[in-house]
Design a protein around this motif. Structure first.
Motif, PDB file in Angstrom:
ATOM      1  N   SER A   1       0.826  -1.135   0.132  1.00  0.00           N
ATOM      2  CA  SER A   1      -0.009   0.003   0.078  1.00  0.00           C
ATOM      3  C   SER A   1       0.804   1.170  -0.111  1.00  0.00           C
ATOM      4  O   SER A   1       1.890   1.268   0.601  1.00  0.00           O
TER       5      SER A   1
ATOM      6  N   ARG B   1       0.799   5.472   0.590  1.00  0.00           N
ATOM      7  CA  ARG B   1       0.177   6.618   0.768  1.00  0.00           C
ATOM      8  C   ARG B   1       1.110   8.029   0.592  1.00  0.00           C
ATOM      9  O   ARG B   1       2.319   7.721   0.842  1.00  0.00           O
ATOM     10  N   VAL B   2       0.545   8.955   0.240  1.00  0.00           N
ATOM     11  CA  VAL B   2       1.310  10.106   0.397  1.00  0.00           C
ATOM     12  C   VAL B   2       0.838  11.191   1.257  1.00  0.00           C
ATOM     13  O   VAL B   2      -0.312  11.846   1.195  1.00  0.00           O
ATOM     14  N   ARG B   3       1.304  11.698   2.360  1.00  0.00           N
ATOM     15  CA  ARG B   3       0.928  12.417   3.323  1.00  0.00           C
ATOM     16  C   ARG B   3       1.922  13.783   3.649  1.00  0.00           C
ATOM     17  O   ARG B   3       3.044  13.214   3.995  1.00  0.00           O
TER      18      ARG B   3
ATOM     19  N   THR C   1       6.172  10.098   1.043  1.00  0.00           N
ATOM     20  CA  THR C   1       5.586   8.858   0.532  1.00  0.00           C
ATOM     21  C   THR C   1       5.687   7.681   1.490  1.00  0.00           C
ATOM     22  O   THR C   1       6.739   7.363   2.078  1.00  0.00           O
TER      23      THR C   1
ATOM     24  N   PHE D   1      -4.818  -2.007   2.242  1.00  0.00           N
ATOM     25  CA  PHE D   1      -5.025  -0.805   2.724  1.00  0.00           C
ATOM     26  C   PHE D   1      -5.847  -1.046   4.144  1.00  0.00           C
ATOM     27  O   PHE D   1      -5.783  -0.422   4.993  1.00  0.00           O
TER      28      PHE D   1
END
Length: 111
Positions: free
Chosen positions: A53, A55-57, A61, A68
């Motif tokens: 999985s 995610r970019v927050r 990255t 997920f």
């Protein structure tokens, strides 16, 4: 219209690729769609243990192993089918063997 069928099941009782290949109900479902030129794409997915999985927050990255969401059901495969309308897509999904043991989610494809 194209519809994505997300084939979901409990991975702990999922049949092997060999069992699927010899399942007459699965073969009949696929053959029926191929004869109508309605099966546009499809594949079985590797187990959730092989998932990654991303995610970019806040510009960072984040990569993690696994799916997920934590859930008993998993997306084990997909099919893209061409159907006249949602009613036909529902009939196609209801004919899939996994509809009797798991769930088949139908999503219209943006075109």
């Amino acid at each position: 219209m194209k519809y994505m069928l997300l084939i979901c099941d409990d991975e702990s009782v999922s049949p092997s690729p060999q069992e699927l290949a010899s399942d007459p109900v699965m073969r009949e479902w696929e053959q029926n769609l191929r004869e109508r030129d309605a099966l546009k794409a499809g594949a079985r997915l590797r187990p959730i243990a092989d998932a990654t999985s991303v995610r970019v927050r806040r510009g960072e990255t984040l990569v993690s192993d696994g799916p997920f969401a934590e859930t008993k059901d998993f997306v084990g495969g997909f099919a893209v089918v061409e159907c006249a309308d949602l009613d036909e897509a529902i009939a196609v999904a209801a004919g899939h063997p996994w509809a009797h043991r798991g769930v088949v989610e139908i999503r219209p494809v943006w075109e």
